[in-house]
Design an enzyme around this catalytic site. Structure first.
Site, PDB file in Angstrom:
ATOM      1  N   CYS A  65       0.837  -1.197   0.000  1.00 15.19           N
ATOM      2  CA  CYS A  65       0.000   0.000   0.000  1.00 15.19           C
ATOM      3  C   CYS A  65       0.874   1.251   0.000  1.00 15.19           C
ATOM      4  O   CYS A  65       1.873   1.313   0.713  1.00 15.19           O
ATOM      5  CB  CYS A  65      -0.905  -0.006   1.233  1.00 15.19           C
ATOM      6  SG  CYS A  65      -2.042   1.394   1.288  1.00 15.19           S
ATOM      7  N   CYS A  69      -0.103   4.747   6.980  1.00 24.01           N
ATOM      8  CA  CYS A  69      -0.821   4.563   8.249  1.00 24.01           C
ATOM      9  C   CYS A  69       0.066   3.784   9.237  1.00 24.01           C
ATOM     10  O   CYS A  69       0.457   2.651   8.969  1.00 24.01           O
ATOM     11  CB  CYS A  69      -2.119   3.814   8.011  1.00 24.01           C
ATOM     12  SG  CYS A  69      -3.172   4.576   6.743  1.00 24.01           S
ATOM     13  N   CYS A  72      -0.568   0.028  10.331  1.00 26.29           N
ATOM     14  CA  CYS A  72      -0.900  -0.977   9.322  1.00 26.29           C
ATOM     15  C   CYS A  72       0.309  -1.774   8.856  1.00 26.29           C
ATOM     16  O   CYS A  72       1.336  -1.205   8.466  1.00 26.29           O
ATOM     17  CB  CYS A  72      -1.569  -0.287   8.128  1.00 26.29           C
ATOM     18  SG  CYS A  72      -2.124  -1.457   6.872  1.00 26.29           S
ATOM     19  N   CYS A 109     -17.173  -9.068   3.720  1.00 25.97           N
ATOM     20  CA  CYS A 109     -16.503  -7.779   3.570  1.00 25.97           C
ATOM     21  C   CYS A 109     -15.327  -7.941   2.626  1.00 25.97           C
ATOM     22  O   CYS A 109     -14.400  -8.707   2.898  1.00 25.97           O
ATOM     23  CB  CYS A 109     -16.038  -7.275   4.922  1.00 25.97           C
ATOM     24  SG  CYS A 109     -17.355  -7.186   6.149  1.00 25.97           S
ATOM     25  N   CYS A 142     -20.187  -6.002   1.790  1.00 24.43           N
ATOM     26  CA  CYS A 142     -19.637  -4.691   2.126  1.00 24.43           C
ATOM     27  C   CYS A 142     -18.294  -4.549   1.425  1.00 24.43           C
ATOM     28  O   CYS A 142     -17.470  -5.467   1.454  1.00 24.43           O
ATOM     29  CB  CYS A 142     -19.450  -4.565   3.636  1.00 24.43           C
ATOM     30  SG  CYS A 142     -18.745  -2.992   4.176  1.00 24.43           S
ATOM     31  N   CYS A 202     -20.462   2.029   7.096  1.00 24.99           N
ATOM     32  CA  CYS A 202     -19.774   1.297   8.155  1.00 24.99           C
ATOM     33  C   CYS A 202     -18.479   2.038   8.438  1.00 24.99           C
ATOM     34  O   CYS A 202     -17.641   2.188   7.547  1.00 24.99           O
ATOM     35  CB  CYS A 202     -19.497  -0.123   7.703  1.00 24.99           C
ATOM     36  SG  CYS A 202     -18.505  -1.060   8.868  1.00 24.99           S
ATOM     37  N   ARG A 272     -19.382  -3.736  16.410  1.00 24.42           N
ATOM     38  CA  ARG A 272     -18.669  -4.962  16.053  1.00 24.42           C
ATOM     39  C   ARG A 272     -17.327  -5.038  16.766  1.00 24.42           C
ATOM     40  O   ARG A 272     -16.551  -4.081  16.724  1.00 24.42           O
ATOM     41  CB  ARG A 272     -18.444  -5.023  14.541  1.00 24.42           C
ATOM     42  CG  ARG A 272     -17.782  -6.315  14.086  1.00 24.42           C
ATOM     43  CD  ARG A 272     -17.681  -6.360  12.574  1.00 24.42           C
ATOM     44  NE  ARG A 272     -18.976  -6.057  11.997  1.00 24.42           N
ATOM     45  CZ  ARG A 272     -19.137  -5.336  10.884  1.00 24.42           C
ATOM     46  NH1 ARG A 272     -18.097  -4.837  10.266  1.00 24.42           N
ATOM     47  NH2 ARG A 272     -20.330  -5.104  10.415  1.00 24.42           N
TER      48      ARG A 272
END
Length: 421
Positions: A65, A69, A72, A109, A142, A202, A272
């Protein structure tokens, strides 16, 4: 406690607590913990009964990626020893999804690492959504693909997506210290785009990144303002090879207080328990089911979760039941509002209780779900987990850290090992 009685009364009326009341929940003592859980449980049962919604993550594209972040394992410059692979084909993704659905998952998801999808990526994911829905009647889907451009949410909706996940993760005040390559406002914009397209929004958070109580309260109130149907609560998995590898700030008691605060601020939405529950809640996971009404089944994006069979046993042993495909998750008032906006989630015939959903990670935005509210087939048999090196923190909270529970995902989609729900 007068505080808890007040919060229960407000929760049953769908009324927001004050910031001071939310902060007071996080400041309660261990002696008061069971009272806090019981109070939050009253609100949970009002809107969701004793049902637990199962969600299953499929990691469509893992690693590499360009975003930075700090939490991550898939971030730019990450040295974490994780699986890396490009896009799964629709049939491969559908096969992985079927493993989770067979285990009782009601929602799939679909997560992909990256800043955000190109139009070609949206087309590819659209075909995957169509394939999954053709092969699995009644399943919710999702998408979690990062920052959305204009028109992309509408295209995902047209392809059959029910919801879109993009987590805020932390407060606006602290966001710049976690991520530099995009802004908090970018994330808010994507959640609003999903809402405007008629998708169920979400969006959740990551706890344990060194934030203050005020930051946790700020982000949860922001999620309430955005009217997210589903709020995934991730607990940081401090992956070796990431800037937050030494952040072991959570105890099971702290996690339960955070979940309770989220339930009181967002009484009628799907709360969740997402990434990191096994690492930080540990043997107190069943107690968390009295607060939250939704979990991810099995593995996360780049870390292994509890075995899927163990999840199902835990739910049954705690006196809860898996929510069936024919049951509406959202309470009737939220389901009706979503249906009026053109949303697909929660559009089955209403049942008593109810509530909406996805993160991060939940499935998190970007590679984010990696807090790790991520993806992959359920844990179970297959290869023994590969344990990451222990984090060497000298803080008092770190003395309780179970670094042996952080296991890099080695099985599932994108590998030569079959899914194992």
């Amino acid at each position: 406690m007068d505080l808890l009685n007040t919060l229960v009364e407000k929760g049953l009326r769908r009324e927001s607590p004050t910031r001071e009341e939310a902060l007071a929940v996080l400041a309660t003592s261990d002696d008061e913990l069971l009272d806090v859980v019981a109070a939050a449980g009253k609100v949970r049962r009002q809107w969701f009964g004793r049902r637990v919604k199962l969600n299953y993550l499929v990691n469509l594209k893992s690693g590499l990626c360009p975003e930075d972040c700090s939490y991550c394992s898939q971030r730019l410059g990450s040295k974490a020893d994780i699986l890396k692979y490009t896009w799964l084909k629709p049939g491969e993704a559908s096969e992985a999804a079927a493993a989770g659905i067979a285990g009782g998952a009601k929602r799939v998801c679909l997560v992909a690492s990256g800043r955000g999808p190109t139009d070609r990526d949206v087309e590819r994911v659209g075909r995957t959504i169509e394939t999954i829905k053709e092969q699995n009647e009644g399943v919710e889907v999702c998408a979690c693909l990062g920052l959305l451009s204009d028109g992309q949410a509408e295209r995902l909706k047209s392809a059959g997506a029910d919801a879109y996940n993009h987590n805020l993760n932390t407060s606006e005040a602290t966001y710049g210290g976690i991520t530099k390559t995009h802004t908090y406002a970018d994330r808010v914009d994507t959640v609003r785009k999903a809402h405007a397209a008629g998708l169920s929004a979400c969006s959740g958070l990551i706890a344990g990144m060194g934030e203050a109580d005020e930051d946790l309260v700020d982000v949860v109130f922001a999620l309430r303002e955005l009217d997210s149907d589903s709020v995934p609560v991730n607990f940081l998995i401090p992956f070796e090879g990431t800037p937050l590898a030494k952040e072991w700030n959570l105890t099971p008691q702290r996690c339960l207080r955070i979940l309770a605060m989220v339930r009181f601020v967002c009484p009628d939405v799907e709360v969740r328990i997402a990434g990191g529950r096994e690492v930080h809640l540990r043997s107190m996971q069943p107690l968390a089911l009295h607060i939250a009404n939704s979990i991810f089944l099995g593995d996360y994006l780049t870390s292994e979760g509890q075995a899927g069979r163990a999840d199902l046993d835990m739910i049954a042993d705690a006196g809860f039941e898996v929510e069936g495909a024919g049951t509406t998750t959202l309470p009737a008032h939220r389901a009706d509002a979503l249906a009026a906006a053109g949303g697909g989630c929660g559009s089955h015939a209403p049942a008593d209780g109810g509530c909406g959903s996805e993160a991060s990670a939940g499935c998190g935005g970007h590679a984010d779900a990696a807090a790790e509210g991520g993806c992959g087939p359920c844990g179970g048999h297959a290869e023994a987990p590969a344990t990451a090196p222990a984090a060497a923190s000298a803080s008092a909270s770190a003395s309780e850290a179970r670094t042996d529970l952080v296991a890099v995902r080695r099985r599932g989609a994108g590998t030569d090992i079959a899914p194992n729900a």
